[in-house]
Every structure is written in C-alpha cells, then in structure tokens.
Design a protein around this motif. Structure first.
Motif, PDB file in Angstrom:
ATOM      1  N   SER A 325       0.893  -1.098  -0.091  1.00  0.00           N
ATOM      2  CA  SER A 325      -0.144  -0.042  -0.008  1.00  0.00           C
ATOM      3  C   SER A 325       0.798   1.353   0.123  1.00  0.00           C
ATOM      4  N   ASN A 326       1.877   1.300   0.670  1.00  0.00           N
ATOM      5  CA  ASN A 326       2.641   2.556   0.804  1.00  0.00           C
ATOM      6  C   ASN A 326       4.105   2.567   0.129  1.00  0.00           C
ATOM      7  N   LEU A 327       3.931   1.819  -0.865  1.00  0.00           N
ATOM      8  CA  LEU A 327       5.366   1.857  -1.544  1.00  0.00           C
ATOM      9  C   LEU A 327       5.749   2.820  -2.441  1.00  0.00           C
ATOM     10  N   ASP A 328       6.745   3.517  -2.064  1.00  0.00           N
ATOM     11  CA  ASP A 328       7.082   4.679  -2.985  1.00  0.00           C
ATOM     12  C   ASP A 328       8.326   4.433  -3.644  1.00  0.00           C
ATOM     13  N   PRO A 329       8.391   4.152  -4.954  1.00  0.00           N
ATOM     14  CA  PRO A 329       9.252   3.591  -5.740  1.00  0.00           C
ATOM     15  C   PRO A 329      10.472   4.566  -5.827  1.00  0.00           C
ATOM     16  N   GLU A 330      10.141   5.659  -5.728  1.00  0.00           N
ATOM     17  CA  GLU A 330      11.491   6.826  -5.330  1.00  0.00           C
ATOM     18  C   GLU A 330      12.367   6.265  -4.118  1.00  0.00           C
ATOM     19  N   LYS A 331      11.807   5.581  -3.143  1.00  0.00           N
ATOM     20  CA  LYS A 331      12.610   5.275  -2.073  1.00  0.00           C
ATOM     21  C   LYS A 331      13.234   4.051  -2.071  1.00  0.00           C
ATOM     22  N   TYR A 332      12.987   3.229  -3.019  1.00  0.00           N
ATOM     23  CA  TYR A 332      13.482   1.889  -3.285  1.00  0.00           C
ATOM     24  C   TYR A 332      14.516   1.716  -4.412  1.00  0.00           C
ATOM     25  N   SER A 333      15.292   2.816  -4.479  1.00  0.00           N
ATOM     26  CA  SER A 333      16.218   2.386  -5.598  1.00  0.00           C
ATOM     27  C   SER A 333      17.591   1.441  -5.128  1.00  0.00           C
ATOM     28  N   LEU A 334      18.137   0.844  -5.863  1.00  0.00           N
ATOM     29  CA  LEU A 334      19.412   0.113  -5.374  1.00  0.00           C
ATOM     30  C   LEU A 334      20.224   1.137  -4.617  1.00  0.00           C
ATOM     31  N   LYS A 335      20.666   0.551  -3.481  1.00  0.00           N
ATOM     32  CA  LYS A 335      21.855   1.453  -2.783  1.00  0.00           C
ATOM     33  C   LYS A 335      23.167   1.304  -3.653  1.00  0.00           C
ATOM     34  N   PRO A 336      23.538   2.661  -3.743  1.00  0.00           N
ATOM     35  CA  PRO A 336      24.920   2.820  -4.477  1.00  0.00           C
ATOM     36  C   PRO A 336      26.345   2.381  -3.852  1.00  0.00           C
ATOM     37  N   VAL A 337      27.205   2.033  -4.455  1.00  0.00           N
ATOM     38  CA  VAL A 337      28.340   1.651  -3.587  1.00  0.00           C
ATOM     39  C   VAL A 337      29.582   2.781  -4.434  1.00  0.00           C
ATOM     40  N   ASP A 338      30.401   3.091  -3.789  1.00  0.00           N
ATOM     41  CA  ASP A 338      31.564   3.826  -4.434  1.00  0.00           C
ATOM     42  C   ASP A 338      32.087   3.204  -5.591  1.00  0.00           C
ATOM     43  N   LEU A 339      32.636   4.228  -6.695  1.00  0.00           N
ATOM     44  CA  LEU A 339      32.899   3.586  -7.916  1.00  0.00           C
ATOM     45  C   LEU A 339      34.248   4.366  -8.327  1.00  0.00           C
ATOM     46  N   GLU A 340      35.024   3.802  -8.711  1.00  0.00           N
ATOM     47  CA  GLU A 340      35.989   4.520  -9.436  1.00  0.00           C
ATOM     48  C   GLU A 340      36.811   3.806 -10.690  1.00  0.00           C
ATOM     49  N   ILE A 341      36.852   4.331 -11.985  1.00  0.00           N
ATOM     50  CA  ILE A 341      37.517   3.747 -13.116  1.00  0.00           C
ATOM     51  C   ILE A 341      38.957   4.416 -13.023  1.00  0.00           C
ATOM     52  N   TRP A 342      39.818   3.436 -12.786  1.00  0.00           N
ATOM     53  CA  TRP A 342      41.263   3.776 -12.963  1.00  0.00           C
ATOM     54  C   TRP A 342      42.100   3.102 -14.061  1.00  0.00           C
ATOM     55  N   ASN A 343      42.273   3.898 -14.894  1.00  0.00           N
ATOM     56  CA  ASN A 343      42.965   3.482 -16.024  1.00  0.00           C
ATOM     57  C   ASN A 343      42.272   2.169 -16.754  1.00  0.00           C
ATOM     58  N   GLY A 344      41.010   2.108 -16.862  1.00  0.00           N
ATOM     59  CA  GLY A 344      40.065   1.309 -17.502  1.00  0.00           C
ATOM     60  C   GLY A 344      39.475   0.289 -16.485  1.00  0.00           C
ATOM     61  N   PHE A 345      40.208   0.197 -15.296  1.00  0.00           N
ATOM     62  CA  PHE A 345      40.023  -0.785 -14.427  1.00  0.00           C
ATOM     63  C   PHE A 345      38.816  -0.066 -13.642  1.00  0.00           C
ATOM     64  N   VAL A 346      37.982  -1.061 -13.219  1.00  0.00           N
ATOM     65  CA  VAL A 346      36.624  -0.681 -12.366  1.00  0.00           C
ATOM     66  C   VAL A 346      36.779  -1.242 -10.974  1.00  0.00           C
ATOM     67  N   PHE A 347      36.844  -0.155 -10.028  1.00  0.00           N
ATOM     68  CA  PHE A 347      37.055  -0.575  -8.761  1.00  0.00           C
ATOM     69  C   PHE A 347      35.921  -0.085  -7.909  1.00  0.00           C
ATOM     70  N   ILE A 348      35.376  -0.896  -6.938  1.00  0.00           N
ATOM     71  CA  ILE A 348      34.313  -0.473  -6.021  1.00  0.00           C
ATOM     72  C   ILE A 348      34.943  -0.434  -4.442  1.00  0.00           C
ATOM     73  N   ARG A 349      33.981   0.362  -3.626  1.00  0.00           N
ATOM     74  CA  ARG A 349      34.456   0.275  -2.305  1.00  0.00           C
ATOM     75  C   ARG A 349      33.154   0.360  -1.543  1.00  0.00           C
ATOM     76  N   PHE A 350      33.195  -0.625  -0.300  1.00  0.00           N
ATOM     77  CA  PHE A 350      31.745  -0.817   0.405  1.00  0.00           C
ATOM     78  C   PHE A 350      31.864   0.587   1.679  1.00  0.00           C
ATOM     79  N   VAL A 351      32.843   0.874   2.254  1.00  0.00           N
ATOM     80  CA  VAL A 351      32.722   2.002   3.153  1.00  0.00           C
ATOM     81  C   VAL A 351      33.629   3.131   2.526  1.00  0.00           C
TER      82      VAL A 351
END
Ligand code: FES
Ligand code: FE2
Length: 589
Positions: A325-351
């Motif tokens: 009944s009260n589901l607001d799709p705006e509030k249910y996006s996937l949670k982002p993770v830090d991302l960096e692309i360094w020389n083509g390599f894709v890195f992520i960071r959880f904190v």
C-alpha cells in the motif's frame, strides 16, 4: 597463482544445506520442498536425492549443520579463553558472530524451535544445545560473582537473563535484520553483565603491556576468528576492490558482479553509457539480483519475486504492486556503492572515505604509463591454463600475499621463472606501493616454455626499450596485484572467506593483436604462470599447515631478499595495531 580445485561432494552437500536454510527463511519450514531447494541452489532435484533421500532427512541434516556450526564457532572461542570473563565474552561474541547472526540462519533457527514439539529429533538436538549453553553461562556467571564478591546474587537467574537478552536481540534481528548491528548487540550484553559484576572493558592498548610486540604479523593473526572479522572491517570494506575492466561491459545492460567478505555488488553500464555500481541486494527482501557477469536487456530483474530496476538503480516495476500500500518507488532505488574507474579498471568500495585509487597510485603512474591500460580487452585464456574462478584455497589470505611479496624463493621454488628472469628479480617500494621487477636473463634458457617464449618475443612498438624484456608486478593494498608483461596484463587478488580459506580471482587482459606469434606468446605466458602457480600452491599450503606445528620457528627473514614481507606486515599493523602483539589478546577486547 594456485591450481583449480573441483567441487567436492562435501561442498555440494553444504551448498544444498545452505539452500535449504534460505528456503526455510523465505517460505517457512513446512513449505520446504526438494524442488524449491533444488531451484534455489540451481541444482537438479536428482542431485538432492543423491545426497538426501527424503525431505525429512534434508531438514534434519540442516539442523545438524546449524548446530555443529554453532558448536564449532563457540568451541574455537572457548579454546583460547583462560578465565570466566573470557569464556562468557566468547559466548556472547559467538552469538553474534557474522557467520551465524545473519537473517536466513536466524530465521531457520527459530523455525526449528517452533517445529520441535512435532519432531522429536529436532527437540533432542535443540535441548542438548540449549542445556550446554545455559550450563556454560551459569558456570561463568557463578565464577564472576565469586570474583566480584557478589555471591548473594542468583547465578542461574542472571544466566537465564543473559540467555533471554541474546534471544531478544536475535528476535529483533529476525523481524528486521538491519535494526541491530553485531557490535551493538555485543555491547548490550556487556552492559547487562556490568550491572552485577566488575567488568573489565580494557581496550587493546592495555594488552600491549605484558605482551611482547613484534614487527612481523604473529601467527595467531593467520588463524583467528575475531582478528579476521577486524580485517574485513578495517582492511577490506574501506579499501578499493577490483571488479574488472570497462571493456568487459561495453554496452548498456552489461554487468559485472563482486562478492566477498559478506558484501555483494554489481556494476552495470546504463543507457547513457555511464557505469554505475550498487549493492547487489534487492530492496524487497535482500536477494542477490545478478550473479557472475553478462548482459541484461531492459532492466535488472530480481530472480526471487521479479522486482525490476533501471540500469541507474531506480525501481522500475513491482509485480502485484497494489499489494504494497505505501510503496514509494523513489525510495526503493538500489543502494549505490563507491565506484572509480582507474586506467580502465573498475574499482568499488563498500565504506566511503579515504584516498581515491588515482591518488593512491599516483606515485607509480610513470611505471604504467606506456601500457595503454585503458585500451585493454579481456583475454580468452587457453582452457588448460585458465583460472577456474574463483579458486578456493585452504589458506589465510595473507599467506597468499606473503609468498608473493618476496622473490627469495624464486631460484629454488620456481625453476621456470628463475630461467626467465631469476638473475635480475628485485622487490622495491615507491612510497608504500610494492613494485617487483624481473628482467629477462641474458641466456635464453632450455626449458620448453621459456625458450619458446623468449624466441617468439617481438618488439612491442608501444613500449619503451626498458619494458621490452620486463615482467613488472605492482601491489594495490590490501589484496590485489597487477602484473604487466610486454604482451599482456594479468590481475590476481585474494578474497578472504574464513581465517583459513581464501578465494583467488585472476583475469587476463591484452591489447587487440591477432598475430599468430602473439597468440603463441600469450599461451606460453599462461603456461609459465600456471606452472609457477602450482608450485606456489604447494608452498602456501605447507606454510598454513606449518603454523599449527608445535615446533614451528619464529620467522627469520632475509634483510635484503624478503623486505617485501616486512613492509606488507607493517602496512597491516599500521591499520590494525593489535597485530603487533606477539600473543593473542583476550577474546572480545
Ligand atoms: S527479494 Fe523479492 S523481488 Fe527481490
Ligand atoms: Fe612464488
């Protein structure tokens, strides 16, 4: 590095039991069917029948698994405890251990408790386990009361109070898994104890007194549950983890995933060409949305109930949305993770927080500038020399890097590498980034792979002269190595699973070049590296086993040829000062 391991019957059985736990958590114990377990584990029902003749047997074995897991975690903590305080802390930390205090397992435990009146086998196991726990707590509390001259208090009542408190915290987590953290739960139990006893919350620093300090990582840090959790929290979650290369996700909807140390992430290219990273956790009930790597056509679709997300993470579609009944799709996006692309390599960071990869690696930019890393493409390895990702090795993750951080073992331990570059191999540091270099020996050598590799080696136009005959290794703290060869690039990294189990992930990349000679050269590279990995696998196992020996000597390191190990240990000790202690500190401190 290392050799491929096959899935054993034991692993498969465990896989099925974990899938049963997941099914109990999602559907309730009475709704478990072999077909559902099969579908959750992506195995055929015939395989389940092979391991478990009936559903009854499967459910009983799952409870036995849960009970054995609890007992072994508790016992491993009690083993090191020398006082009542350490024992009770061991019990509390076990209750909220990250392997146990997870939503599915909590739900499964409660499901068995509620079914115990109907199934005698469940009742027997649960009663035995419960009696052991309460007896343990009672004895500890009685000892603690004696020590604090409070023997008038009733040990049994206080012990049951603690058990009731842990139960209440578990129930809170059952209702909403992120409403209480493991740390808060442990602190609440400690507060309970401090109501009636003098409770020594001594910080780590006090352990430095009366405890010898070492500038190498002491052996206990290679096999300790509590230290392992600290490593995940301080060394892995706040540091950058490599997921792959942008060339692996060229089109919208292409994705890669990462899984390790209790975290899951997905990296996906959206329709505007941007690369995004999210926790791979469905906002409905936490299911994994994507596994492995691949391409999604229109959206990221959760396999559990079919919630769908746009490639930018926005919730796009919920089956039967009117039921929420009260589901607001705006509030249910996937949670982002830090991302960096360094020389083509894709890195992520959880904190979040701390230096970017770019800032961290800036001191060695000059070492990599000619390799055109941005233009690399995934390299299809010859099947017999390919990494079987992820390999799982029975070692602590640091063993993997200890062996990689010194070249002292090359002349004896790796005859093939020795013949390739052994005479010149050297470890060094630029700031605190480890760099190792092996330049080809003048003599070509007579081993088959080395001889042909050297004879086929052309001049690579994009590389300066001093890179034409160089194998270059660069470490990215804490768990990644970038190996730059003239003809290709390899990455390998460790993902800790338990204190004594580590997954090893490796991938190769290369600039597009279809010449036959180059293909042969790359094939020979893999052959040399896989021979080397097989040798290292033997040494790593032997090192891990050796740690248990009663006569194992203190490490004696060369002051010239093994400096890389010392520097790596120093980097860990700087972030985790407790790792300087020669002897393991008390549990829970
Ligand atoms: S967990 Fe239900 S749709 Fe993802
Ligand atoms: Fe090695």
């Amino acid at each position: 590095m290392g050799v491929a391991l096959q899935t054993t019957g034991k692993d498969r059985r465990k896989e099925l039991i974990l899938s049963t736990i997941q099914t109990i958590a999602s559907d309730g114990i009475s709704n478990v069917t072999l077909a559902k377990v099969a579908s959750n584990s992506e195995l055929s029902p015939a395989i389940i029948n092979f391991y478990f003749k009936t559903k009854k047997q499967l459910l009983l074995d799952t409870l036995v698994f849960l009970e054995q897991e609890w007992t072994s975690i508790l016992q491993s903590r009690l083993e090191h405890a020398v006082s009542a305080e350490q024992r009770i802390l061991g019990y509390i930390h076990s209750c909220f251990d990250q392997r146990i205090f997870v939503a599915d397992k909590i739900a499964a435990w409660y499901a068995y408790w509620s079914a115990n009146h109907a199934v005698k086998d469940y009742r027997d196991i649960l009663t035995r386990s419960d009696q052991f726990d309460i007896q343990l707590i009672k004895e500890c509390v009685a000892d603690l009361l004696d020590q604090s001259n409070s023997s008038k208090l009733d040990a049994e009542v206080l012990a049951r109070g603690l058990q009731g408190l842990t139960d209440s915290l578990w129930r809170q987590a059952l209702i909403s898994s992120d409403s209480i953290s493991r740390k808060d739960a442990v602190e609440m139990c400690e507060r309970y104890l401090s109501q009636f006893m003098t409770f020594d919350h001594a910080p780590f620093e006090s352990d430095f007194k009366n405890n010898e300090v070492s500038d190498l990582l002491p052996f206990w840090t290679y096999q300790d549950d509590e230290f392992f959790e600290l490593e995940l929290e301080r060394l892995f979650q706040p540091n950058w983890m490599l997921v792959g290369h942008v060339s692996e996700i060229p089109a919208p909807g292409d994705y890669l995933t990462f899984q390790g140390f209790g975290e899951r992430a997905l990296v996906v290219r959206d329709k505007s060409g941007k690369v995004n990273a999210f926790h791979n956790i469905c906002r409905h009930r936490g299911s994994t949305i994507l596994t492995g790597e691949g391409r999604c056509r229109q959206s990221l679709s959760c396999p559990f109930h079919g919630w769908r997300y746009n490639f930018d993470g926005k919730l796009q579609f919920v089956p039967g949305q009117s039921g929420f009944s009260n589901l607001d799709p705006e509030k249910y996006s996937l949670k982002p993770v830090d991302l960096e692309i360094w020389n083509g390599f894709v890195f992520i960071r959880f904190v979040s927080g701390g230096a970017s990869v770019q800032e961290q690696m800036q001191p060695i930019e000059h070492e990599i500038e000619h390799y055109r890393l941005n233009e690399l493409q995934p390299y299809q390895e010859p099947a017999q020399y390919a990494f079987q990702n992820p390999e799982s090795l029975p070692i602590n993750w640091k063993i993997y890097h200890d062996i990689d951080n010194e070249g002292y073992h090359v002349p004896i331990g790796h005859p093939t590498l020795q013949q390739l570059y052994g005479l010149s191999y050297v470890d060094s540091y630029v700031k605190d980034i480890p760099i190792s270099k092996g330049r080809f020996n003048e003599r070509v050598g007579n081993l088959w792979s080395v001889k042909h590799y050297r004879n086929l080696m052309p001049k690579f136009e994009h590389l300066p002269d001093d890179r034409q005959d160089l194998w270059l290794y660069i470490g990215i703290f804490p768990n990644l190595v970038l190996a730059l060869y003239p003809e290709m690039v390899e990455i390998y990294m460790s993902i800790p699973c338990t204190p004594t189990r580590t997954e090893v992930i490796g991938k190769c990349y290369a600039l597009p070049d279809e010449r036959r000679g180059i293909k042969a050269l790359r094939y020979l590279n893999r052959r040399i590296n896989m021979i080397t990995a097989g040798e290292d696998y033997f040494y790593m196992n032997a090192m891990q086993e050796g740690l248990k020996s009663s006569v194992f000597p203190k490490w004696t390191l060369s002051e010239t040829a093994e400096t890389g190990i010392r520097a790596y240990h120093h980097a860990i000790q700087t972030r985790l000062p407790v790792a300087k202690l020669e002897n393991k500190p008390r549990p829970g401190t």
